[in-house]
Design an enzyme around this catalytic site. Structure first.
Site, PDB file in Angstrom:
ATOM      1  N   GLU A  76      59.602 -35.113 119.772  1.00 58.85           N
ATOM      2  CA  GLU A  76      58.393 -34.607 120.423  1.00 58.85           C
ATOM      3  C   GLU A  76      57.227 -35.194 119.634  1.00 58.85           C
ATOM      4  O   GLU A  76      57.013 -34.844 118.475  1.00 58.85           O
ATOM      5  CB  GLU A  76      58.319 -33.085 120.392  1.00 58.85           C
ATOM      6  CG  GLU A  76      57.081 -32.563 121.102  1.00 58.85           C
ATOM      7  CD  GLU A  76      56.531 -31.252 120.528  1.00 58.85           C
ATOM      8  OE1 GLU A  76      55.643 -30.671 121.173  1.00 58.85           O
ATOM      9  OE2 GLU A  76      56.970 -30.837 119.448  1.00 58.85           O
TER      10      GLU A  76
ATOM     11  N   ASP B  79      61.222 -31.399 116.691  1.00 57.78           N
ATOM     12  CA  ASP B  79      59.927 -30.795 116.996  1.00 57.78           C
ATOM     13  C   ASP B  79      58.783 -31.477 116.243  1.00 57.78           C
ATOM     14  O   ASP B  79      58.887 -31.763 115.046  1.00 57.78           O
ATOM     15  CB  ASP B  79      59.965 -29.301 116.622  1.00 57.78           C
ATOM     16  CG  ASP B  79      58.669 -28.581 116.923  1.00 57.78           C
ATOM     17  OD1 ASP B  79      58.318 -28.478 118.114  1.00 57.78           O
ATOM     18  OD2 ASP B  79      57.997 -28.148 115.965  1.00 57.78           O
TER      19      ASP B  79
ATOM     20  N   GLN C 190      54.350 -26.242 127.690  1.00 56.45           N
ATOM     21  CA  GLN C 190      53.378 -26.374 128.764  1.00 56.45           C
ATOM     22  C   GLN C 190      53.282 -25.125 129.625  1.00 56.45           C
ATOM     23  O   GLN C 190      52.309 -24.945 130.356  1.00 56.45           O
ATOM     24  CB  GLN C 190      53.709 -27.600 129.621  1.00 56.45           C
ATOM     25  CG  GLN C 190      53.691 -28.910 128.860  1.00 56.45           C
ATOM     26  CD  GLN C 190      52.348 -29.184 128.188  1.00 56.45           C
ATOM     27  OE1 GLN C 190      51.306 -28.670 128.596  1.00 56.45           O
ATOM     28  NE2 GLN C 190      52.374 -29.988 127.145  1.00 56.45           N
TER      29      GLN C 190
END
Length: 563
Positions: free
Chosen positions: A214, A179, A310
């Protein structure tokens, strides 16, 4: 989190995956899920029961959102504080082991989303053990950064590397989604993530482990090997594709969407490059963003139409298919699944789940109030929420109904529209597997659709249509033409027939015999089929569309004559 801990011995669990060697990045299809919202029960065991369904769908690896222990009964997982403990909310540690073991027997890998950039706001006791866990020089959006490069950072680095090793060896994880790696700040000679990936691989030499970052910076160094100065990770979430699609079809214009046009030309460039920004100036960030990723295989870029961020970072948790016409959603699904980049699905998108995916928490009351206020402030700069009364309509993360509304409704799969969309996902993923050699094709630096080689080519056919072609260099070819009129297309019946005269494809199509394999408007996929007309002979090829759709053609044999 705030109470006594239990020590659980991992040894008694009886593993049955001795022959499992991990998943390859080649032909990888990821499926992201939140254990608590994936099923009504919200447990490892109930998720385990759905694994045969995922295997039939055709995905090759499950990506679990973070499961590290957090306070309260529900959370996205990014507020984890006990990094070595699977959350009690999802079941026992052996239940997680059973999930991974069953997945491996079905041929599915399991990747775990881990958060090594910040702790949750409640229950992080690391500073009680040492003042050196946090940096006195670096900050993140969530507060002080972890100390990966300062005084006494050696043991901090070891704490996180050991955590990764723990998941790999005690739970047989096949790798990680890391992350927010842009917020893992390390100015030492060797980045902690490079060391982490190397140590993990050396510890399990007989297994294929995957490390996916990410990172919004579009930096190729994340993927380059250490010997070339990189981190040596396998892949990166490349959200530029998602942003182009949403700009095109849903009309998003605020925030980071202001940097994207959504045009077929820019979509094609994003598909060829892996990401769109390769050093260009970002109006949103007010700085130059990214670098040139040429030379990197396209499978190392993870593309999606939906993911937890998202969807959940939208005020009302709307999924893409909630906001655009069903035909456009079917067409853009082909755009996702028929290109060499690695596709990621978010739970439920394959049948057009009606449930949103909202941001939810269960913090103690005083912290919960701040989270609720912060959620409303987050959208203050967006025109739709400029008025305070409008912001009060945003679902409260702390409310139990916010979480409940995010649960998947598995029964709706049987309804006609949902079932047909699921057919499309299954068939396209199966086609991807059947033609696996084509999806190893690499991009061309120049667009020459007439040239037959082992390169991937994507290009604009007209202002509403994109085409891409995959070839393996020894005769196998796929051509996909996707018609995506701009806007939500809420009343697609009013769209007139749109003819695309593909002069640029004439030479390639006339030198080879082609057949239409399928369109996204065929009867198995569309409740009201309206497949486009395809004319390949007698001059320039013509594709005639009555609404958004995709046509997939396959080269059958070289032509002996041209009619």
């Amino acid at each position: 989190v705030h109470g006594a801990s239990e020590v659980v011995d991992p040894v008694p669990f009886q593993w049955s995956d001795e022959g499992w060697r991990g998943v390859s990045l080649e032909n990888l299809v990821l499926y992201e899920l939140h254990v608590g919202a994936f099923t009504a029960a919200g447990t490892f065991r109930s998720a385990l029961a759905k694994l045969p369904y995922l295997a039939k769908l055709g995905v090759t690896a499950v990506e679990l959102m973070p499961v590290a222990e957090f306070p309260g009964s529900r959370n996205w997982g990014y507020d984890g504080v006990n990094l070595y403990a699977p959350s009690r909310n999802y079941g026992r540690p052996d239940d997680l082991r059973a999930l991974v073991d069953r997945a491996h027997r079905l041929g599915l890998g399991v990747l775990l989303d881990v958060v090594y950039n910040h702790p949750g706001p409640d229950g992080s006791y690391l500073p009680e053990f040492s003042p050196y866990y946090f940096s006195d020089r670096h900050e993140t959006a969530w507060g002080p950064a972890f100390n990966f490069d300062g005084r006494h950072s050696e043991m901090v680095r070891e704490f996180f590397i050991e955590n990764a090793l723990h998941w790999i060896h005690e739970y047989h994880m096949d790798g990680f989604r890391l992350d927010a790696t842009h917020a893992i700040i390390d100015e030492s000679p060797r980045h902690v993530l490079a060391e982490l990936a190397s140590r993990c691989r050396k510890s399990a030499p007989d297994r294929r482990l995957l490390f996916i970052a990410e990172d919004h910076r579009n930096l190729s160094a994340v993927l380059q090997p250490e010997r070339e100065g990189g981190w040596g990770l396998d892949a990166v979430w490349a959200d530029d594709f998602h942003h182009q699609v949403r700009k095109r079809l849903a009309g998003d214009r605020e925030g980071y969407f202001q940097d994207f046009s959504g045009s077929p030309a820019d979509l094609a460039a994003t598909l060829r490059q892996g990401w769109f920004f390769c050093g260009e100036y970002s109006q949103y960030l007010t700085e130059h963003r990214g670098d040139n990723p040429s030379g990197l295989p396209l499978r190392r870029f993870v593309h999606c139409l939906q993911n937890h961020d998202q969807i959940g970072n939208r005020a009302f948790g709307e999924r893409l298919h909630h906001q655009i016409d069903a035909a456009a959603y079917r067409a853009v699904t082909a755009l996702l699944l028929m290109v060499p980049s690695t596709p990621l699905l978010f739970m439920g998108q394959e049948w057009g789940a009606s449930s949103p995916f909202l941001y939810f928490t269960d913090h103690e009351p005083s912290l919960g109030e701040k989270v609720t206020e912060g959620r409303q402030e987050e959208f203050k700069s967006f025109s739709a929420f400029s008025h305070p009364e409008r912001r009060e309509c945003i679902p409260d993360p702390q409310a139990s109904e916010t979480f409940v509304s995010s649960l998947l409704d598995w029964e709706e799969q049987g309804e006609e529209g949902h079932a047909r969309l699921l057919n499309l996902y299954r068939d396209l993923i199966q086609l991807r597997k059947a033609e696996s050699s084509l999806f190893r094709a690499e991009p061309r630096s120049t667009v020459d659709p007439a040239k037959l080689d082992s390169r991937f080519q994507a290009f604009e056919l007209d202002p509403d249509t994109i085409a891409f072609r995959l070839a393996d260099g020894i005769g196998a070819n796929l051509l996909v033409v996707v018609h995506l009129p701009e806007g939500r297309q809420k009343n697609p019946a009013t769209e007139k027939n749109h003819a695309v005269r593909a002069d640029v494809l004439a030479d390639a199509l006339h030198r080879t015999e082609w057949e239409v394999m399928c369109t996204t408007e065929d009867a198995p996929y569309a409740p009201d089929p309206r497949p486009p007309e395809v004319k390949l002979t007698g001059g320039a090829p013509v594709f005639r569309f009555s609404r958004p759709s995709a046509v997939i053609l396959k080269a059958v044999a070289p032509c002996t004559s041209i009619n």
